[in-house]
Design a protein around this motif. Structure first.
Motif, short mmCIF file in Angstrom:
data_model
loop_
_atom_site.label_atom_id
_atom_site.label_comp_id
_atom_site.label_asym_id
_atom_site.label_seq_id
_atom_site.Cartn_x
_atom_site.Cartn_y
_atom_site.Cartn_z
N THR A 17 0.83 -1.20 0.00
CA THR A 17 0.00 0.00 0.00
C THR A 17 0.86 1.25 0.00
OG1 THR A 17 -1.79 -1.13 1.17
CG2 THR A 17 -1.79 1.28 1.23
N TYR A 18 1.86 1.29 0.88
CA TYR A 18 2.78 2.43 0.92
C TYR A 18 3.50 2.59 -0.41
CZ TYR A 18 2.35 3.12 5.98
OH TYR A 18 1.89 3.41 7.25
N TYR A 175 18.07 5.74 -3.34
CA TYR A 175 16.80 5.99 -2.67
C TYR A 175 16.20 4.70 -2.12
CZ TYR A 175 11.69 6.55 -2.54
OH TYR A 175 10.36 6.51 -2.19
N TYR A 176 16.32 3.60 -2.86
CA TYR A 176 15.77 2.33 -2.40
C TYR A 176 16.68 1.61 -1.41
CZ TYR A 176 11.96 2.51 -5.78
OH TYR A 176 10.83 2.87 -6.46
N LEU A 177 17.98 1.78 -1.55
CA LEU A 177 18.91 1.00 -0.73
C LEU A 177 19.15 1.60 0.66
CD1 LEU A 177 21.61 -0.06 -3.35
CD2 LEU A 177 19.85 -1.49 -2.31
N ASP A 184 16.95 2.01 11.35
CA ASP A 184 15.62 1.57 11.74
C ASP A 184 15.08 2.34 12.94
OD1 ASP A 184 15.31 -0.20 9.74
OD2 ASP A 184 15.64 -2.01 10.92
N ASP A 185 16.00 2.88 13.77
CA ASP A 185 15.56 3.63 14.93
C ASP A 185 15.12 5.05 14.57
OD1 ASP A 185 18.12 4.30 14.17
OD2 ASP A 185 18.80 4.77 16.21
N LEU A 186 15.37 5.45 13.35
CA LEU A 186 15.02 6.79 12.89
C LEU A 186 13.68 6.75 12.17
CD1 LEU A 186 16.33 9.67 12.78
CD2 LEU A 186 17.05 9.08 10.44
N PRO A 187 12.64 7.44 12.68
CA PRO A 187 11.34 7.42 12.00
C PRO A 187 11.44 7.87 10.55
CG PRO A 187 11.15 8.44 14.17
CD PRO A 187 12.62 8.24 13.92
N GLY A 188 10.62 7.27 9.70
CA GLY A 188 10.67 7.59 8.29
C GLY A 188 10.43 9.06 7.99
N THR A 189 9.51 9.69 8.71
CA THR A 189 9.24 11.11 8.49
C THR A 189 10.45 11.95 8.86
OG1 THR A 189 6.89 10.76 8.97
CG2 THR A 189 7.70 13.02 9.08
N VAL A 190 11.17 11.56 9.91
CA VAL A 190 12.37 12.29 10.32
C VAL A 190 13.45 12.15 9.26
CG1 VAL A 190 14.18 12.50 12.07
CG2 VAL A 190 11.82 12.02 12.75
N VAL A 247 7.91 9.93 2.28
CA VAL A 247 7.56 9.26 3.53
C VAL A 247 6.99 7.86 3.26
CG1 VAL A 247 6.01 9.31 5.52
CG2 VAL A 247 7.21 11.39 4.83
N SER A 248 6.06 7.76 2.32
CA SER A 248 5.48 6.45 2.00
C SER A 248 6.51 5.53 1.35
CB SER A 248 4.25 6.60 1.10
OG SER A 248 4.57 7.33 -0.07
N GLY A 249 7.42 6.09 0.57
CA GLY A 249 8.46 5.27 -0.05
C GLY A 249 9.42 4.68 0.96
N ILE A 250 9.80 5.48 1.97
CA ILE A 250 10.68 4.97 3.04
C ILE A 250 9.98 3.84 3.80
CG2 ILE A 250 11.73 5.56 5.25
CD1 ILE A 250 12.26 8.37 4.05
N ALA A 251 8.69 4.06 4.12
CA ALA A 251 7.94 3.02 4.84
C ALA A 251 7.86 1.74 4.02
CB ALA A 251 6.54 3.53 5.16
N ALA A 252 7.63 1.87 2.71
CA ALA A 252 7.54 0.70 1.85
C ALA A 252 8.84 -0.07 1.80
CB ALA A 252 7.12 1.12 0.44
#
Length: 313
Positions: A17-18, A175-177, A184-190, A247-252
């Motif tokens: 979805t993301y 961007y993908y790698l 992982d400890d850093l929120p995607g939005t941050v 943001v959605s790309g990082i989550a995905a």
């Protein structure tokens, strides 16, 4: 066992979805950028304004998520720096420069060769040899790309445009790698907000020194029979095709891993010619519809060919 299977299925559904949201949002960026460029903007100005709006949108959210934990930024400074300079500033500038010289679809053909590079990187760096289904999905995706924006587009190309598109492809690989390699400890939005700030600073410095051409225009932006004020186009570029997309790309990528996330991103290249037809009047040919079908088939094959959906650490 059932609980683990359900958890994996939920993770996969959320990740897809993301990824689809990110692909749809990014798919609009090239069309809007071409409209601005045709209205008198330089590619550098369009990117700089886009990144500035996105950073302004995400910074308050990122600050609330950090809650004073600045050590997270210090601990992930190399990740944030690489993401901002390459995945944000470099990739966007190179893509907009490519779009200024090539039809949107042709630029995307080159940029979206990045999933192949992702498969190769995962094989060489992490010894994740692609399964037969992943290899088959790669072949279907490449065939679909060629039909969507290559053999099916009927357009000539510019060598300088190709060079810019290749640079954007390498940035897309990063961007993908990067989000899957750590942080992982850093929120995607941050991560997205911090990367946008660094990207904005780099673009502003490049513009101030003349390395990047900054040219603005207050003329209306035309999409077929529709004329839009320039600020409305910039607002959509910044909020939808940048803030939401990153943001959605990082989550995905964190949920699916870079291989599957990058192939799901091919939905962008299937949607972009349709958006270019709707907004810019660039024609869509029957072979391009067939190519879109092959891309979707390739995504499904890669999805079933992946052994798990966790990012590689």
């Amino acid at each position: 066992m059932t609980s683990a299977t359900d958890s994996t299925a939920r993770r996969m559904r959320s990740g897809l979805t993301y990824a689809l949201v990110s692909a749809a949002a990014f798919g609009l960026s090239g069309v809007l950028a071409r409209g601005l460029i045709d209205a008198g903007w330089s590619a550098g100005s369009a990117v700089t304004a886009r990144v500035a709006v996105a950073a302004a949108v995400l910074l308050p959210i990122a600050a609330a998520q950090l809650r004073g934990e600045r050590k997270l930024l210090r601990r992930n400074i190399s990740l944030i720096g690489g993401y901002g300079l390459i995945a944000v500033a470099g990739t966007q500038l190179a893509f907009f420069e490519a779009v200024a010289r090539l039809p949107v679809g042709v630029a995307l053909l080159i940029v979206f060769a990045s999933p192949i590079a992702v498969v190769g990187w995962m094989w060489l760096r992490h010894h994740h040899r692609p399964t037969r289904l992943t290899a088959a999905g790669t072949a279907l995706g490449v065939a679909g790309l060629i039909l969507v924006v290559g053999a099916g587009s009927g357009t000539a190309v510019s060598w300088s445009g190709i060079a810019w598109a290749l640079a954007a492809m390498l940035g897309s690989l990063v961007y993908y790698l990067l989000p899957a390699e750590g942080g992982d400890d850093l929120p995607g939005t941050v991560l997205a907000a911090s990367g946008l700030v660094i990207g904005l600073a780099a673009l502003a410095a490049a513009g101030a020194t003349g390395l990047v051409t900054l040219r603005w225009s207050a003329a209306p932006v035309h999409f077929r029979d529709l004329a839009c004020p320039w600020w409305s186009v910039i607002l959509i570029l910044g909020t939808v095709t940048t803030a939401l997309a990153y943001v959605s790309g990082i989550a995905a990528t964190r949920l699916l891993g870079p291989r599957l996330a990058s192939f799901t991103g091919l939905c962008e290249v299937a949607a972009a010619p349709l958006l270019a037809w709707a907004l810019l009047g660039q024609s869509v040919r029957p072979l391009q519809f067939l190519g879109g079908t092959l891309i979707l088939a390739g995504i499904l094959a890669v999805r079933h060919g992946e052994p798990d959906f966790r990012p590689v650490q």
